[in-house]
Scaffold this motif. Structure first.
Motif, PDB file in Angstrom:
ATOM      1  N   PRO A   1       0.844  -1.271  -0.055  1.00 57.15           N
ATOM      2  CA  PRO A   1       0.067  -0.141   0.076  1.00 57.15           C
ATOM      3  C   PRO A   1       0.917   1.369   0.061  1.00 57.15           C
ATOM      4  O   PRO A   1       0.390   2.451  -0.486  1.00 57.15           O
ATOM      5  CB  PRO A   1      -0.768  -0.232   1.322  1.00 57.15           C
ATOM      6  CG  PRO A   1      -0.747  -1.563   1.677  1.00 57.15           C
ATOM      7  CD  PRO A   1       0.343  -2.136   1.091  1.00 57.15           C
ATOM      8  N   PHE A   2       1.891   1.120   0.470  1.00 60.16           N
ATOM      9  CA  PHE A   2       2.760   2.494   0.640  1.00 60.16           C
ATOM     10  C   PHE A   2       3.454   2.836  -0.868  1.00 60.16           C
ATOM     11  O   PHE A   2       3.697   3.731  -1.132  1.00 60.16           O
ATOM     12  CB  PHE A   2       3.828   2.508   1.754  1.00 60.16           C
ATOM     13  CG  PHE A   2       3.285   2.219   3.218  1.00 60.16           C
ATOM     14  CD1 PHE A   2       2.764   3.095   3.775  1.00 60.16           C
ATOM     15  CD2 PHE A   2       3.361   1.072   3.808  1.00 60.16           C
ATOM     16  CE1 PHE A   2       2.058   3.152   4.907  1.00 60.16           C
ATOM     17  CE2 PHE A   2       2.918   0.950   5.032  1.00 60.16           C
ATOM     18  CZ  PHE A   2       2.306   2.059   5.678  1.00 60.16           C
ATOM     19  N   TYR A   3       3.830   1.732  -1.500  1.00 59.43           N
ATOM     20  CA  TYR A   3       4.276   1.764  -2.758  1.00 59.43           C
ATOM     21  C   TYR A   3       3.404   2.402  -3.757  1.00 59.43           C
ATOM     22  O   TYR A   3       3.695   2.915  -4.598  1.00 59.43           O
ATOM     23  CB  TYR A   3       5.160   0.470  -3.112  1.00 59.43           C
ATOM     24  CG  TYR A   3       6.084  -0.255  -2.352  1.00 59.43           C
ATOM     25  CD1 TYR A   3       6.956   0.535  -1.592  1.00 59.43           C
ATOM     26  CD2 TYR A   3       6.545  -1.429  -2.203  1.00 59.43           C
ATOM     27  CE1 TYR A   3       7.895   0.313  -0.632  1.00 59.43           C
ATOM     28  CE2 TYR A   3       7.544  -2.204  -1.168  1.00 59.43           C
ATOM     29  CZ  TYR A   3       8.187  -0.948  -0.708  1.00 59.43           C
ATOM     30  OH  TYR A   3       9.042  -1.551   0.195  1.00 59.43           O
ATOM     31  N   ASP A   4       1.944   1.811  -3.608  1.00 58.33           N
ATOM     32  CA  ASP A   4       1.101   2.123  -4.253  1.00 58.33           C
ATOM     33  C   ASP A   4       0.734   3.779  -4.252  1.00 58.33           C
ATOM     34  O   ASP A   4       0.656   4.471  -5.294  1.00 58.33           O
ATOM     35  CB  ASP A   4      -0.338   1.399  -4.011  1.00 58.33           C
ATOM     36  CG  ASP A   4      -0.026  -0.075  -4.537  1.00 58.33           C
ATOM     37  OD1 ASP A   4       0.612  -0.186  -5.364  1.00 58.33           O
ATOM     38  OD2 ASP A   4      -0.913  -0.948  -4.048  1.00 58.33           O
ATOM     39  N   LEU A   5       0.877   4.103  -2.904  1.00 61.27           N
ATOM     40  CA  LEU A   5       0.703   5.475  -2.641  1.00 61.27           C
ATOM     41  C   LEU A   5       1.767   6.175  -3.286  1.00 61.27           C
ATOM     42  O   LEU A   5       1.318   7.348  -3.877  1.00 61.27           O
ATOM     43  CB  LEU A   5       0.897   5.831  -0.999  1.00 61.27           C
ATOM     44  CG  LEU A   5       0.241   6.927  -0.320  1.00 61.27           C
ATOM     45  CD1 LEU A   5      -1.163   7.245  -0.705  1.00 61.27           C
ATOM     46  CD2 LEU A   5       0.481   7.164   0.955  1.00 61.27           C
ATOM     47  N   ALA A   6       2.965   5.882  -3.310  1.00 58.79           N
ATOM     48  CA  ALA A   6       4.267   6.648  -3.966  1.00 58.79           C
ATOM     49  C   ALA A   6       3.845   6.797  -5.428  1.00 58.79           C
ATOM     50  O   ALA A   6       3.933   7.798  -5.903  1.00 58.79           O
ATOM     51  CB  ALA A   6       5.466   6.050  -3.417  1.00 58.79           C
ATOM     52  N   SER A   7       3.324   5.713  -5.842  1.00 66.28           N
ATOM     53  CA  SER A   7       3.170   5.560  -7.417  1.00 66.28           C
ATOM     54  C   SER A   7       1.965   6.526  -7.779  1.00 66.28           C
ATOM     55  O   SER A   7       2.042   7.359  -8.648  1.00 66.28           O
ATOM     56  CB  SER A   7       2.759   4.247  -7.831  1.00 66.28           C
ATOM     57  OG  SER A   7       2.478   4.151  -9.159  1.00 66.28           O
ATOM     58  N   ARG A   8       1.055   6.660  -6.981  1.00 68.43           N
ATOM     59  CA  ARG A   8      -0.397   7.189  -7.328  1.00 68.43           C
ATOM     60  C   ARG A   8      -0.144   8.648  -6.829  1.00 68.43           C
ATOM     61  O   ARG A   8      -0.712   9.527  -7.802  1.00 68.43           O
ATOM     62  CB  ARG A   8      -1.527   6.457  -6.495  1.00 68.43           C
ATOM     63  CG  ARG A   8      -2.906   7.114  -6.996  1.00 68.43           C
ATOM     64  CD  ARG A   8      -4.014   6.339  -6.040  1.00 68.43           C
ATOM     65  NE  ARG A   8      -3.674   6.769  -4.537  1.00 68.43           N
ATOM     66  CZ  ARG A   8      -3.634   5.939  -3.550  1.00 68.43           C
ATOM     67  NH1 ARG A   8      -3.939   4.517  -3.966  1.00 68.43           N
ATOM     68  NH2 ARG A   8      -3.672   6.274  -2.375  1.00 68.43           N
ATOM     69  N   ASP A   9       0.335   9.090  -5.666  1.00 71.62           N
ATOM     70  CA  ASP A   9       0.242  10.403  -5.155  1.00 71.62           C
ATOM     71  C   ASP A   9       1.357  11.149  -5.328  1.00 71.62           C
ATOM     72  O   ASP A   9       1.700  12.362  -4.954  1.00 71.62           O
ATOM     73  CB  ASP A   9      -0.321  10.318  -3.757  1.00 71.62           C
ATOM     74  CG  ASP A   9      -1.971   9.824  -3.771  1.00 71.62           C
ATOM     75  OD1 ASP A   9      -2.382   9.927  -5.046  1.00 71.62           O
ATOM     76  OD2 ASP A   9      -2.255   9.490  -2.837  1.00 71.62           O
ATOM     77  N   GLY A  10       2.566  10.384  -5.739  1.00 73.57           N
ATOM     78  CA  GLY A  10       3.945  11.083  -5.756  1.00 73.57           C
ATOM     79  C   GLY A  10       4.706  11.185  -4.594  1.00 73.57           C
ATOM     80  O   GLY A  10       5.443  12.086  -4.252  1.00 73.57           O
ATOM     81  N   PHE A  11       4.081  10.290  -3.527  1.00 77.08           N
ATOM     82  CA  PHE A  11       4.839  10.401  -2.058  1.00 77.08           C
ATOM     83  C   PHE A  11       6.256   9.853  -2.262  1.00 77.08           C
ATOM     84  O   PHE A  11       6.618   9.055  -3.122  1.00 77.08           O
ATOM     85  CB  PHE A  11       4.015   9.538  -1.232  1.00 77.08           C
ATOM     86  CG  PHE A  11       3.017  10.225  -0.529  1.00 77.08           C
ATOM     87  CD1 PHE A  11       2.486  11.474  -1.160  1.00 77.08           C
ATOM     88  CD2 PHE A  11       2.175   9.950   0.191  1.00 77.08           C
ATOM     89  CE1 PHE A  11       1.270  12.045  -0.802  1.00 77.08           C
ATOM     90  CE2 PHE A  11       0.958  10.262   0.918  1.00 77.08           C
ATOM     91  CZ  PHE A  11       0.576  11.460   0.513  1.00 77.08           C
ATOM     92  N   ARG A  12       7.232  10.391  -1.417  1.00 71.69           N
ATOM     93  CA  ARG A  12       8.602   9.697  -1.230  1.00 71.69           C
ATOM     94  C   ARG A  12       8.598   8.730  -0.137  1.00 71.69           C
ATOM     95  O   ARG A  12       8.243   9.259   1.177  1.00 71.69           O
ATOM     96  CB  ARG A  12       9.536  10.895  -0.967  1.00 71.69           C
ATOM     97  CG  ARG A  12       9.513  11.852  -2.120  1.00 71.69           C
ATOM     98  CD  ARG A  12      10.679  12.935  -1.867  1.00 71.69           C
ATOM     99  NE  ARG A  12      10.357  13.877  -2.826  1.00 71.69           N
ATOM    100  CZ  ARG A  12      10.656  15.192  -2.679  1.00 71.69           C
ATOM    101  NH1 ARG A  12      11.346  15.540  -1.437  1.00 71.69           N
ATOM    102  NH2 ARG A  12      10.646  15.991  -3.613  1.00 71.69           N
TER     103      ARG A  12
END
Length: 112
Positions: free
Chosen positions: A67-78
């Motif tokens: 879920p954290f990697y998906d969030l980074a991909s979707r929302d540009g998070f580091r």
């Protein structure tokens, strides 16, 4: 929108406050800091910005961090994934890197 990325930081299980400049800077720019595989060092986590979510995950299994990697991909998070187990399990780390690649996320590995 900024491009998400995942940085893996492999630290010695006996690390104190001494991190490389690259590791310190990566943590300071993080939106999410994940610590897996060992004793958590407050001295290391103090580099995380106030807005960052800090997640302690004893297991560090790929499926629990997706879920954290998906969030980074979707929302540009580091996302910073700090690993502090005695012997970094490279096969597990490569599973994480492969998943990030599937999501189109740039990755970086820093050893301290």
């Amino acid at each position: 929108m900024s491009t998400g990325r995942v940085t893996f930081i492999a630290v010695s299980p006996h690390v104190s406050d001494s991190l490389s400049w690259r590791a310190t800077r990566a943590i300071a720019e993080a939106d999410v800091v994940i610590w897996t595989g060992g004793t958590v060092s407050d001295g290391v986590l103090r580099h995380a910005p106030d807005h960052a979510d800090v997640v302690i995950d004893d297991n560090g299994a790929t499926h629990s961090l997706l879920p954290f990697y998906d969030l980074a991909s979707r929302d540009g998070f580091r996302v910073i994934h700090i690993r502090s187990d005695d012997s970094t399990r490279w096969d597990t780390l490569f599973d994480h890197v492969d998943r990030c690649g599937e999501l189109g996320l740039p990755t970086e590995l820093i050893r301290c």
